[in-house]
Design an enzyme around this catalytic site. Structure first.
Site, mmCIF file in Angstrom:
data_model
loop_
_atom_site.group_PDB
_atom_site.id
_atom_site.type_symbol
_atom_site.label_atom_id
_atom_site.label_comp_id
_atom_site.label_asym_id
_atom_site.label_seq_id
_atom_site.Cartn_x
_atom_site.Cartn_y
_atom_site.Cartn_z
ATOM 1 N N GLN A 1 1.274 19.685 2.664
ATOM 2 C CA GLN A 1 2.652 19.957 3.083
ATOM 3 C C GLN A 1 2.916 21.459 3.121
ATOM 4 O O GLN A 1 3.559 21.975 4.031
ATOM 5 C CB GLN A 1 3.636 19.316 2.092
ATOM 6 C CG GLN A 1 3.913 17.867 2.339
ATOM 7 C CD GLN A 1 4.572 17.668 3.669
ATOM 8 O OE1 GLN A 1 3.951 17.153 4.600
ATOM 9 N NE2 GLN A 1 5.809 18.089 3.811
ATOM 10 N N GLU B 1 9.069 17.792 14.103
ATOM 11 C CA GLU B 1 9.462 17.505 12.727
ATOM 12 C C GLU B 1 8.673 18.422 11.791
ATOM 13 O O GLU B 1 7.453 18.487 11.869
ATOM 14 C CB GLU B 1 9.167 16.042 12.382
ATOM 15 C CG GLU B 1 9.654 15.671 10.996
ATOM 16 C CD GLU B 1 9.373 14.223 10.624
ATOM 17 O OE1 GLU B 1 8.222 13.777 10.780
ATOM 18 O OE2 GLU B 1 10.307 13.542 10.170
ATOM 19 N N GLY C 1 6.669 5.967 7.812
ATOM 20 C CA GLY C 1 5.752 7.100 7.776
ATOM 21 C C GLY C 1 5.787 7.863 9.076
ATOM 22 O O GLY C 1 6.812 7.883 9.774
ATOM 23 N N SER C 2 4.662 8.456 9.414
ATOM 24 C CA SER C 2 4.616 9.360 10.562
ATOM 25 C C SER C 2 4.524 8.589 11.883
ATOM 26 O O SER C 2 4.089 7.437 11.919
ATOM 27 C CB SER C 2 3.399 10.276 10.424
ATOM 28 O OG SER C 2 2.226 9.500 10.425
ATOM 29 N N ASN C 3 4.874 9.263 12.962
ATOM 30 C CA ASN C 3 4.840 8.631 14.280
ATOM 31 C C ASN C 3 3.427 8.249 14.698
ATOM 32 O O ASN C 3 3.213 7.180 15.271
ATOM 33 C CB ASN C 3 5.456 9.560 15.318
ATOM 34 C CG ASN C 3 6.960 9.536 15.232
ATOM 35 O OD1 ASN C 3 7.510 9.766 14.160
ATOM 36 N ND2 ASN C 3 7.616 9.232 16.323
ATOM 37 N N LYS D 1 0.870 -1.174 0.000
ATOM 38 C CA LYS D 1 0.000 0.000 0.000
ATOM 39 C C LYS D 1 0.912 1.231 0.000
ATOM 40 O O LYS D 1 1.512 1.558 1.019
ATOM 41 C CB LYS D 1 -0.889 -0.056 1.244
ATOM 42 C CG LYS D 1 -2.027 0.941 1.273
ATOM 43 C CD LYS D 1 -1.566 2.267 1.664
ATOM 44 C CE LYS D 1 -2.478 3.387 1.859
ATOM 45 N NZ LYS D 1 -2.088 4.507 1.005
ATOM 46 N N CYS E 1 13.145 12.061 5.952
ATOM 47 C CA CYS E 1 13.132 11.775 7.388
ATOM 48 C C CYS E 1 14.496 12.056 8.003
ATOM 49 O O CYS E 1 14.595 12.319 9.188
ATOM 50 C CB CYS E 1 12.723 10.335 7.626
ATOM 51 S SG CYS E 1 13.704 9.189 6.673
ATOM 52 N N VAL F 1 0.729 7.414 12.891
ATOM 53 C CA VAL F 1 0.254 6.203 12.216
ATOM 54 C C VAL F 1 1.071 4.995 12.682
ATOM 55 O O VAL F 1 0.531 3.919 12.951
ATOM 56 C CB VAL F 1 0.314 6.373 10.683
ATOM 57 C CG1 VAL F 1 -0.025 5.065 9.981
ATOM 58 C CG2 VAL F 1 -0.649 7.475 10.222
ATOM 59 N N GLY F 2 2.365 5.186 12.832
ATOM 60 C CA GLY F 2 3.242 4.090 13.264
ATOM 61 C C GLY F 2 2.841 3.541 14.628
ATOM 62 O O GLY F 2 2.802 2.324 14.832
HETATM 63 P P1 NAP Z 1 1.908 8.945 6.954
HETATM 64 O O1 NAP Z 1 0.776 9.864 6.870
HETATM 65 O O2 NAP Z 1 2.144 8.207 8.208
HETATM 66 O O3 NAP Z 1 1.726 7.927 5.736
HETATM 67 C C1 NAP Z 1 2.566 6.826 5.524
HETATM 68 C C2 NAP Z 1 1.763 5.687 4.952
HETATM 69 O O4 NAP Z 1 0.823 5.240 5.923
HETATM 70 C C3 NAP Z 1 0.951 6.080 3.721
HETATM 71 O O5 NAP Z 1 0.890 4.992 2.849
HETATM 72 C C4 NAP Z 1 -0.405 6.351 4.336
HETATM 73 O O6 NAP Z 1 -1.477 6.254 3.417
HETATM 74 C C5 NAP Z 1 -0.470 5.236 5.352
HETATM 75 N N1 NAP Z 1 -1.487 5.417 6.379
HETATM 76 C C6 NAP Z 1 -2.181 6.542 6.718
HETATM 77 N N2 NAP Z 1 -3.029 6.262 7.721
HETATM 78 C C7 NAP Z 1 -2.894 4.950 8.030
HETATM 79 C C8 NAP Z 1 -3.481 4.077 8.975
HETATM 80 N N3 NAP Z 1 -4.401 4.507 9.833
HETATM 81 N N4 NAP Z 1 -3.082 2.791 8.999
HETATM 82 C C9 NAP Z 1 -2.135 2.344 8.164
HETATM 83 N N5 NAP Z 1 -1.538 3.117 7.239
HETATM 84 C C10 NAP Z 1 -1.915 4.404 7.173
HETATM 85 O O7 NAP Z 1 3.283 9.668 6.627
HETATM 86 P P2 NAP Z 1 3.553 10.636 5.399
HETATM 87 O O8 NAP Z 1 2.997 11.956 5.762
HETATM 88 O O9 NAP Z 1 3.132 10.030 4.146
HETATM 89 O O10 NAP Z 1 5.147 10.631 5.368
HETATM 90 C C11 NAP Z 1 5.925 11.519 6.122
HETATM 91 C C12 NAP Z 1 6.421 10.884 7.400
HETATM 92 O O11 NAP Z 1 7.186 9.727 7.127
HETATM 93 C C13 NAP Z 1 7.359 11.783 8.162
HETATM 94 O O12 NAP Z 1 7.046 11.743 9.523
HETATM 95 C C14 NAP Z 1 8.726 11.185 7.923
HETATM 96 O O13 NAP Z 1 9.671 11.467 8.878
HETATM 97 C C15 NAP Z 1 8.416 9.749 7.813
HETATM 98 N N6 NAP Z 1 9.454 9.060 7.079
HETATM 99 C C16 NAP Z 1 10.306 8.240 7.764
HETATM 100 C C17 NAP Z 1 11.329 7.575 7.118
HETATM 101 C C18 NAP Z 1 12.254 6.681 7.875
HETATM 102 O O14 NAP Z 1 12.826 5.785 7.296
HETATM 103 N N7 NAP Z 1 12.445 6.846 9.175
HETATM 104 C C19 NAP Z 1 11.486 7.721 5.733
HETATM 105 C C20 NAP Z 1 10.605 8.566 5.058
HETATM 106 C C21 NAP Z 1 9.595 9.213 5.746
HETATM 107 P P3 NAP Z 1 -2.119 7.575 2.767
HETATM 108 O O15 NAP Z 1 -1.075 8.184 1.922
HETATM 109 O O16 NAP Z 1 -3.257 7.011 1.992
HETATM 110 O O17 NAP Z 1 -2.551 8.457 3.900
#
Ligand code: NAP
Ligand code: MG
Length: 492
Positions: free
Chosen positions: A340, A391, A237-239, A184, A293, A241-242
């Site tokens: 963003q 962040e 992804g974000s904290n 996904k 990130c 959701v994680g």
């Molecule tokens: P996000 O909103 O958490 O989205 C990441 C993924 O999770 C997307 O596919 C998103 O789908 C999905 N998602 C959303 N809600 C969900 C749920 N309830 N259950 C399961 N999956 C769900 O993060 P983002 O805004 O796309 O990305 C930015 C974040 O990622 C930043 O915090 C960044 O630091 C982090 N990041 C970390 C790394 C690392 O390796 N540490 C690398 C890159 C980015 P949708 O797009 O459909 O919402």
């Protein structure tokens, strides 16, 4: 959606890939993608999947599991090697799509595609490496084996900011170690995802081994994390959701791996090469418009060199040319989306309101209505400000004056995050001290906070990550499990 029908630039609807077929989602709903460099330009539509669509994908993966596991890892690796070649051939097209979807410069998306190919080659080779150990047994004549076996169906949930490389660094090891995948992608980069999935299809992956479900994480995320036939969830992804995934995966007994946010510091000491430090702090903060990130988002600078450092940082920031990432000579593109744009400009405003000194940038630019924000540098920031603690995920960096190395280290570590950190110094002693005491997963000595190589573990500690690290040999930990086998050959 009807209001767009008949517009000439709407050409394609991008589908789910389930059980080896490109199919529509059962919702009948589509998500339209616009170019952040020119939001009136539509790039196409992607499917919006339902929970039922995801269940079909998981069933397909489950059904493909036995056959995929039975294929030798050498032959599975051969498919990855083919995928690497195809990805390289299509790098320009895939990179262009990614740039149009999320604004990152073409040189960056192309680099990502080529990185994807080298990750695929690295894990293709992995299929030829050892898959276990022979251990001594206390019993005479007994052979004791610890064999690495696949975990089962893997759900991979990926963000929009590295739409090519992050999915590949999850899928390549998952696949070579014998696990089928349901992927996904971030909804913003669903079109790029279809092109990456097509690479795997054309490389000869059997039906059901890789399944792509497009749509909203808020709708289909839970089923990916809790379905009885999913064995492991890998998430970047974000904290927020994680943490939810961690809770659900724990409750349903799944293995999980989380790569989350960062607030990565650079420490600049008086004995550093200041030109190098200034260039790499600016690069670290502004590359990919700050949407990494591992981006540098705060710098602690020794008071004795603070003014000189500020001058150099401004000099480098001033060299940045802003515009559509498909154009030559541009060194910074727009941020990825309106969302963003609003978040980042909100933080710039907070920085001003909280009393940080605006040293450079701080404004938005109107080029074709795109989501452009100037490289923004705040000075004399204090440790309590939001721009220093949260962040931002945009082209913003905060500089702070510190008395000495000890204060810099203490403040660099005083955060919930622990992804990456950099120190700029010529002192071997301080470099080693920082390497040992900086509370992060990745340390750079005289380097920028970003940067990863496929053969090295990638990931953070504290709130930046949980579970085994990604890439390199760490991936073995997550995508396989040990089976202990006792063989007693002498039965007479
Ligand atoms: P996000 O909103 O958490 O989205 C990441 C993924 O999770 C997307 O596919 C998103 O789908 C999905 N998602 C959303 N809600 C969900 C749920 N309830 N259950 C399961 N999956 C769900 O993060 P983002 O805004 O796309 O990305 C930015 C974040 O990622 C930043 O915090 C960044 O630091 C982090 N990041 C970390 C790394 C690392 O390796 N540490 C690398 C890159 C980015 P949708 O797009 O459909 O919402
Ligand atoms: Mg999101």
């Amino acid at each position: 959606m009807n209001e767009y029908l008949g517009r000439v630039n709407i050409v394609t609807n991008y589908l789910n890939f389930i059980n080896g077929e490109w199919v529509s989602a059962s919702s009948g709903e589509k998500h339209e993608h616009f170019n952040p460099a020119n939001p009136s330009e539509s790039i196409g539509f992607t499917e919006v999947s339902t929970v039922g669509d995801v269940e079909k994908a998981i069933e397909a993966a489950k059904a493909a599991s036995a056959g995929w596991k039975a294929m030798s890892s050498v032959n599975r690796g051969e498919i990855l090697r083919k995928a690497a070649d195809i990805l390289e051939e299509r790098a320009d097209d895939i990179a262009k799509t990614a740039t149009q979807e999320m604004g990152k410069r073409f040189i960056e998306t192309k680099g990502e595609a080529l990185r994807g190919a080298s990750i695929l080659r690295y894990y293709a080779q992995e299929g030829m490496r050892k898959k276990g150990e022979v251990l001594p047994s206390a019993a005479n004549g007994t052979t004791l084996l610890a064999v690495r076996v696949p975990v089962g169906v893997v759900a991979a949930i990926t963000p929009w900011n590295f739409p090519i490389a992050i999915p590949i660094w999850k899928m390549a090891p998952a696949l070579v170690f014998g696990n089928p995948v349901v992927w996904k992608p971030g909804q913003e980069t669903g079109i790029t995802a279809t092109k990456v999935a097509k690479v795997f299809e054309d490389a000869g992956l059997p039906a059901g081994v890789l399944n792509l479900v497009l749509g909203r994480g808020s709708v289909i995320g839970d089923v990916l994390t809790t379905h009885k036939d999913v064995a492991a969830v890998t998430f970047t992804g974000s904290n927020a959701v994680g943490q939810n995934i961690a809770k659900l995966a724990t409750a349903t007994g799944k293995k999980f791996q989380l790569e989350l946010g960062g607030k990565n510091p650079a420490v600049v000491l008086e004995d550093a090469n200041l030109d190098l430090a200034a260039r790499l702090v600016v690069d670290g903060a502004m590359k990919q418009t700050g949407q990494r990130c591992t981006a540098t988002s705060r710098a602690y600078v020794e008071a004795s060199i603070y003014d000189e450092f500020v001058e150099k940082v401004i000099e480098y920031a001033d060299k940045i040319t802003i515009g559509d990432g498909l154009q030559d000579g541009i060194t910074m593109g727009p941020v990825a989306s309106k969302k963003q744009f609003d978040t980042v400009t909100g933080y710039v405003q907070k920085g001003k309101d909280e009393g940080a000194e605006l040293l450079y940038g701080g404004s938005t630019l109107d080029i074709n209505g795109g989501y452009y924000i100037e490289p923004t540098i705040f000075g004399n920031a204090t440790h309590e400000m939001s721009i220093v603690n949260e962040e931002i995920f945009g082209p913003v960096v905060a500089l702070m004056k510190v008395a000495d190395y000890d204060e810099a280290l203490q403040k660099a570590n005083d955060t919930i995050y622990g992804l990456s950190a950099a120190v700029f110094t010529d002192s071997l002693e301080k470099a080693f001290h920082f390497m040992e005491n900086s509370e992060v997963g990745m340390v750079q000595i005289n380097g920028e906070t970003g940067g990863a190589e496929p053969q090295a573990p990638f990931g953070g500690i504290k709130s930046s990550g949980q579970g085994p690290k990604e890439q390199g040999q760490s991936a073995v930990e997550f995508f396989t499990t040990n089976k202990t086998v006792t063989i007693n050959p002498y039965t007479k």
